[in-house]
Design a protein around this motif. Structure first.
Motif, mmCIF file in Angstrom:
data_model
loop_
_atom_site.group_PDB
_atom_site.id
_atom_site.type_symbol
_atom_site.label_atom_id
_atom_site.label_comp_id
_atom_site.label_asym_id
_atom_site.label_seq_id
_atom_site.Cartn_x
_atom_site.Cartn_y
_atom_site.Cartn_z
ATOM 1 N N THR A 124 -10.389 -47.112 -24.091
ATOM 2 C CA THR A 124 -10.315 -45.787 -23.372
ATOM 3 C C THR A 124 -11.689 -45.869 -22.606
ATOM 4 O O THR A 124 -12.872 -46.391 -23.214
ATOM 5 C CB THR A 124 -10.295 -44.515 -23.995
ATOM 6 O OG1 THR A 124 -11.323 -44.371 -24.999
ATOM 7 C CG2 THR A 124 -9.072 -44.317 -24.746
ATOM 8 N N THR A 125 -11.896 -45.528 -21.547
ATOM 9 C CA THR A 125 -13.128 -45.230 -20.845
ATOM 10 C C THR A 125 -13.145 -43.824 -19.891
ATOM 11 O O THR A 125 -12.008 -43.498 -19.387
ATOM 12 C CB THR A 125 -13.279 -46.358 -19.781
ATOM 13 O OG1 THR A 125 -13.228 -47.695 -19.995
ATOM 14 C CG2 THR A 125 -14.739 -46.131 -18.820
ATOM 15 N N SER A 178 -2.538 -49.563 -17.912
ATOM 16 C CA SER A 178 -3.460 -48.625 -18.021
ATOM 17 C C SER A 178 -2.810 -47.447 -17.622
ATOM 18 O O SER A 178 -1.877 -47.279 -16.797
ATOM 19 C CB SER A 178 -4.767 -49.158 -17.011
ATOM 20 O OG SER A 178 -4.480 -49.109 -15.843
ATOM 21 N N LEU A 179 -3.369 -46.293 -17.871
ATOM 22 C CA LEU A 179 -2.925 -45.210 -17.645
ATOM 23 C C LEU A 179 -4.142 -44.357 -17.127
ATOM 24 O O LEU A 179 -5.316 -44.283 -17.743
ATOM 25 C CB LEU A 179 -2.232 -44.277 -18.836
ATOM 26 C CG LEU A 179 -2.160 -42.744 -18.551
ATOM 27 C CD1 LEU A 179 -1.354 -42.317 -17.590
ATOM 28 C CD2 LEU A 179 -1.823 -41.890 -20.009
ATOM 29 N N GLN A 180 -4.342 -43.933 -15.843
ATOM 30 C CA GLN A 180 -5.591 -43.250 -15.502
ATOM 31 C C GLN A 180 -5.085 -42.003 -14.985
ATOM 32 O O GLN A 180 -4.218 -41.679 -14.226
ATOM 33 C CB GLN A 180 -6.025 -43.921 -14.004
ATOM 34 C CG GLN A 180 -6.761 -45.276 -14.451
ATOM 35 C CD GLN A 180 -7.458 -45.793 -13.378
ATOM 36 O OE1 GLN A 180 -6.652 -46.327 -12.298
ATOM 37 N NE2 GLN A 180 -8.582 -46.388 -13.202
ATOM 38 N N VAL A 181 -5.991 -40.946 -15.411
ATOM 39 C CA VAL A 181 -5.764 -39.502 -15.225
ATOM 40 C C VAL A 181 -6.991 -39.298 -14.525
ATOM 41 O O VAL A 181 -8.195 -39.363 -15.061
ATOM 42 C CB VAL A 181 -5.782 -38.792 -16.548
ATOM 43 C CG1 VAL A 181 -5.269 -37.488 -16.279
ATOM 44 C CG2 VAL A 181 -4.675 -39.215 -17.494
ATOM 45 N N ILE A 182 -6.739 -38.524 -13.121
ATOM 46 C CA ILE A 182 -7.919 -38.330 -12.047
ATOM 47 C C ILE A 182 -7.807 -37.084 -11.825
ATOM 48 O O ILE A 182 -6.901 -36.236 -11.599
ATOM 49 C CB ILE A 182 -7.519 -39.411 -11.064
ATOM 50 C CG1 ILE A 182 -7.420 -40.775 -11.336
ATOM 51 C CG2 ILE A 182 -8.556 -39.310 -9.962
ATOM 52 C CD1 ILE A 182 -6.479 -41.592 -10.389
ATOM 53 N N ILE A 230 -7.084 -45.339 -19.594
ATOM 54 C CA ILE A 230 -6.826 -45.761 -20.969
ATOM 55 C C ILE A 230 -5.623 -46.780 -21.148
ATOM 56 O O ILE A 230 -4.744 -47.003 -20.131
ATOM 57 C CB ILE A 230 -5.806 -44.309 -21.758
ATOM 58 C CG1 ILE A 230 -6.658 -43.247 -21.717
ATOM 59 C CG2 ILE A 230 -5.336 -44.842 -23.134
ATOM 60 C CD1 ILE A 230 -5.765 -42.074 -22.090
ATOM 61 N N THR A 231 -6.244 -47.972 -21.972
ATOM 62 C CA THR A 231 -5.437 -49.085 -21.705
ATOM 63 C C THR A 231 -4.748 -49.410 -22.867
ATOM 64 O O THR A 231 -5.032 -48.996 -23.973
ATOM 65 C CB THR A 231 -6.492 -50.256 -21.614
ATOM 66 O OG1 THR A 231 -7.607 -49.853 -20.428
ATOM 67 C CG2 THR A 231 -5.934 -51.830 -21.262
ATOM 68 N N PHE A 232 -3.636 -50.032 -22.740
ATOM 69 C CA PHE A 232 -2.546 -50.181 -23.545
ATOM 70 C C PHE A 232 -2.105 -51.622 -23.662
ATOM 71 O O PHE A 232 -2.346 -52.166 -22.640
ATOM 72 C CB PHE A 232 -1.117 -49.564 -23.518
ATOM 73 C CG PHE A 232 -1.520 -48.032 -23.499
ATOM 74 C CD1 PHE A 232 -1.503 -47.270 -24.481
ATOM 75 C CD2 PHE A 232 -1.698 -47.305 -22.266
ATOM 76 C CE1 PHE A 232 -1.581 -45.894 -24.452
ATOM 77 C CE2 PHE A 232 -1.998 -45.782 -22.119
ATOM 78 C CZ PHE A 232 -2.043 -45.313 -23.450
ATOM 79 N N ALA A 233 -1.789 -52.300 -24.728
ATOM 80 C CA ALA A 233 -1.399 -53.625 -24.699
ATOM 81 C C ALA A 233 -0.396 -54.316 -24.072
ATOM 82 O O ALA A 233 -0.432 -55.198 -23.286
ATOM 83 C CB ALA A 233 -1.341 -54.222 -26.408
#
Length: 102
Positions: A41-42, A4-8, A63-66
């Motif tokens: 995505t959330t 996952s990629l989290q943008v905060i 954002i989640t990736f395989a």
């Protein structure tokens, strides 16, 4: 393994965040440029940091990736997405890349 990629986007004195632009225009760019590599995505809008406590964050995008290869491909395509950030916020976002464990 999924990653996952989290943008905060933290709240600070004088910080601004245009949520309408973020959800419409910015996330359209995410879909256009990074979308083929994204599994899910959330977006969470900050409303409180606890009882009677203002939020510490404007928003967090997850954002989640395989797998790592999908994240790498998305990041290679993310130039226009990154260039758009000043159009909705003056915040320098924090980023967390992690393994999805649950």
């Amino acid at each position: 393994m999924a990653v996952s990629l989290q943008v905060i986007y933290p709240v600070s004195d004088g910080s601004t965040f245009d949520f309408d632009y973020y959800l419409s225009t910015h996330f359209d760019l995410v879909g256009e440029h990074m979308g083929p590599h994204i599994a899910a995505t959330t977006v969470t809008r900050g409303v409180a940091g606890g009882p009677k406590t203002p939020p510490g964050y404007h928003a967090i995008a997850t954002i989640t990736f395989a797998d790592q290869a999908a994240l790498d491909a998305a990041m290679k395509a993310s130039g226009p997405v990154m260039a758009d950030v000043p159009n909705f916020t003056n915040v320098n976002p924090d980023v967390l890349i992690g393994e999805v464990v649950s």
